[in-house]
Design a protein around this motif. Structure first.
Motif, PDB file in Angstrom:
ATOM      1  N   VAL A 151      -6.827  12.286  -3.275  1.00  0.00           N
ATOM      2  CA  VAL A 151      -6.843  11.885  -1.837  1.00  0.00           C
ATOM      3  C   VAL A 151      -8.396  11.510  -1.612  1.00  0.00           C
ATOM      4  O   VAL A 151      -9.141  12.155  -1.974  1.00  0.00           O
ATOM      5  N   ALA A 152      -8.532  10.272  -0.706  1.00  0.00           N
ATOM      6  CA  ALA A 152      -9.531   9.774  -0.184  1.00  0.00           C
ATOM      7  C   ALA A 152      -9.535   9.739   1.036  1.00  0.00           C
ATOM      8  O   ALA A 152      -8.661   9.449   1.887  1.00  0.00           O
ATOM      9  N   VAL A 153     -10.753  10.425   1.901  1.00  0.00           N
ATOM     10  CA  VAL A 153     -10.678  10.456   3.468  1.00  0.00           C
ATOM     11  C   VAL A 153     -12.074   9.943   3.888  1.00  0.00           C
ATOM     12  O   VAL A 153     -12.990   9.843   3.365  1.00  0.00           O
ATOM     13  N   SER A 154     -11.674   8.857   4.970  1.00  0.00           N
ATOM     14  CA  SER A 154     -13.124   8.612   5.574  1.00  0.00           C
ATOM     15  C   SER A 154     -12.974   9.433   6.984  1.00  0.00           C
ATOM     16  O   SER A 154     -12.093   9.754   7.445  1.00  0.00           O
ATOM     17  N   GLY A 155     -14.287   9.442   7.386  1.00  0.00           N
ATOM     18  CA  GLY A 155     -14.433   9.959   8.713  1.00  0.00           C
ATOM     19  C   GLY A 155     -14.878  11.608   8.554  1.00  0.00           C
ATOM     20  O   GLY A 155     -15.050  12.026   7.333  1.00  0.00           O
ATOM     21  N   HIS A 210     -14.769  11.807  -0.210  1.00  0.00           N
ATOM     22  CA  HIS A 210     -14.993  11.518   1.217  1.00  0.00           C
ATOM     23  C   HIS A 210     -15.779  10.337   1.160  1.00  0.00           C
ATOM     24  O   HIS A 210     -16.833  10.179   0.098  1.00  0.00           O
ATOM     25  N   ALA A 211     -15.569   9.347   1.771  1.00  0.00           N
ATOM     26  CA  ALA A 211     -16.427   8.287   2.122  1.00  0.00           C
ATOM     27  C   ALA A 211     -16.221   7.466   3.400  1.00  0.00           C
ATOM     28  O   ALA A 211     -15.509   7.855   4.169  1.00  0.00           O
ATOM     29  N   ASP A 212     -17.359   6.935   3.930  1.00  0.00           N
ATOM     30  CA  ASP A 212     -17.496   6.217   5.037  1.00  0.00           C
ATOM     31  C   ASP A 212     -16.375   4.867   5.148  1.00  0.00           C
ATOM     32  O   ASP A 212     -15.730   4.579   6.086  1.00  0.00           O
ATOM     33  N   ASP A 213     -16.429   4.421   4.061  1.00  0.00           N
ATOM     34  CA  ASP A 213     -15.271   3.181   3.699  1.00  0.00           C
ATOM     35  C   ASP A 213     -14.401   3.681   2.613  1.00  0.00           C
ATOM     36  O   ASP A 213     -14.554   3.905   1.500  1.00  0.00           O
ATOM     37  N   VAL A 214     -13.063   4.085   2.977  1.00  0.00           N
ATOM     38  CA  VAL A 214     -12.112   4.692   2.116  1.00  0.00           C
ATOM     39  C   VAL A 214     -11.789   3.510   1.135  1.00  0.00           C
ATOM     40  O   VAL A 214     -11.639   4.013  -0.069  1.00  0.00           O
ATOM     41  N   LEU A 215     -11.713   2.190   1.168  1.00  0.00           N
ATOM     42  CA  LEU A 215     -11.417   1.279   0.494  1.00  0.00           C
ATOM     43  C   LEU A 215     -12.455   1.096  -0.761  1.00  0.00           C
ATOM     44  O   LEU A 215     -12.133   0.702  -1.765  1.00  0.00           O
ATOM     45  N   ALA A 216     -13.852   1.579  -0.541  1.00  0.00           N
ATOM     46  CA  ALA A 216     -14.649   1.694  -1.517  1.00  0.00           C
ATOM     47  C   ALA A 216     -14.428   2.796  -2.616  1.00  0.00           C
ATOM     48  O   ALA A 216     -14.965   2.649  -3.719  1.00  0.00           O
ATOM     49  N   LEU A 217     -13.226   3.464  -2.556  1.00  0.00           N
ATOM     50  CA  LEU A 217     -12.653   4.512  -3.466  1.00  0.00           C
ATOM     51  C   LEU A 217     -11.562   3.987  -4.087  1.00  0.00           C
ATOM     52  O   LEU A 217     -11.143   4.647  -5.125  1.00  0.00           O
ATOM     53  N   CYS A 218     -11.125   2.894  -3.911  1.00  0.00           N
ATOM     54  CA  CYS A 218      -9.987   2.268  -4.456  1.00  0.00           C
ATOM     55  C   CYS A 218     -10.231   1.944  -5.855  1.00  0.00           C
ATOM     56  O   CYS A 218     -11.296   1.258  -5.936  1.00  0.00           O
ATOM     57  N   THR A 278      -6.769  -3.560   7.149  1.00  0.00           N
ATOM     58  CA  THR A 278      -5.570  -4.317   6.576  1.00  0.00           C
ATOM     59  C   THR A 278      -5.791  -5.556   5.965  1.00  0.00           C
ATOM     60  O   THR A 278      -5.196  -6.204   5.157  1.00  0.00           O
ATOM     61  N   ASP A 279      -7.035  -6.382   6.469  1.00  0.00           N
ATOM     62  CA  ASP A 279      -7.292  -7.625   5.922  1.00  0.00           C
ATOM     63  C   ASP A 279      -7.726  -7.499   4.419  1.00  0.00           C
ATOM     64  O   ASP A 279      -7.936  -8.542   3.816  1.00  0.00           O
ATOM     65  N   ARG A 280      -8.211  -6.416   4.202  1.00  0.00           N
ATOM     66  CA  ARG A 280      -8.664  -6.155   2.770  1.00  0.00           C
ATOM     67  C   ARG A 280      -7.664  -5.520   1.806  1.00  0.00           C
ATOM     68  O   ARG A 280      -7.831  -5.207   0.758  1.00  0.00           O
ATOM     69  N   CYS A 281      -6.482  -5.281   2.231  1.00  0.00           N
ATOM     70  CA  CYS A 281      -5.366  -4.789   1.557  1.00  0.00           C
ATOM     71  C   CYS A 281      -4.439  -5.866   0.923  1.00  0.00           C
ATOM     72  O   CYS A 281      -4.067  -6.794   1.801  1.00  0.00           O
TER      73      CYS A 281
END
Length: 162
Positions: free
Chosen positions: A43-47, A68-76, A119-122
């Motif tokens: 599980v990755a969480v931003s915020g 944890h990351a500021d940008d959750v998609l960076a953890l994809c 959503t634009d990056r998914c």
């Protein structure tokens, strides 16, 4: 005698969960529990609104990584399809959605949506057919269950032993 783990599909690939700015620790704890129960890789969480919660009764973060990351998609992970789960135009209904072997499901906060920056990056977007939006943890449980149910149904169709 077989155990509950014998009912899990034997499929290649993995899935992971991304949570964008989750509002409550209780929901994050319940998401961690769902990830553990349904075999999500992490599980990755931003915020910064999440703290350890009592709803994580199996202490899932001891068994599944929590990032944890500021940008959750960076953890994809590499070669993993990011899929937004949100109430957005053009989203595919979950009942018609075909899960890919390597999927990173991204869920928005309880008090908002993912927004176009996510959503634009998914690659794809899915929506859970319901009369109103679900609680975050409930939505994660529904998507993970749907993934496993469809994997098991596919294995039965092609004659793979579960």
């Amino acid at each position: 005698m077989s155990g509950a783990s014998d009912l899990m599909p034997r499929a290649r690939g993995f899935c992971a969960i991304g949570l964008v700015q989750p509002k409550t620790s209780h929901n994050v704890g319940s998401v961690l529990r769902a990830a553990y129960c349904f075999g999500a890789a992490f599980v990755a969480v931003s915020g910064h609104r999440y703290r350890t919660a009592a709803t994580d009764t199996p202490k899932a973060s001891l068994h599944r990584p929590l990032f944890h990351a500021d940008d959750v998609l960076a953890l994809c992970p590499h070669d993993c399809e990011p899929v937004a789960v949100d109430l957005v135009d053009g989203a595919t209904s979950l009942n018609a959605f075909q899960h890919t072997p390597r999927t990173f499901y991204v869920f928005g906060p309880e008090d908002g949506t993912l927004g176009r920056a996510i959503t634009d990056r998914c690659a794809r977007k899915i929506v859970i057919p319901a009369h109103m939006c679900l609680n975050l943890a409930a939505a994660v449980n529904v998507v993970l269950y749907d993934r496993i149910a469809k994997q098991l149904a596919h294995q039965r169709r092609v004659g793979v032993a579960a």
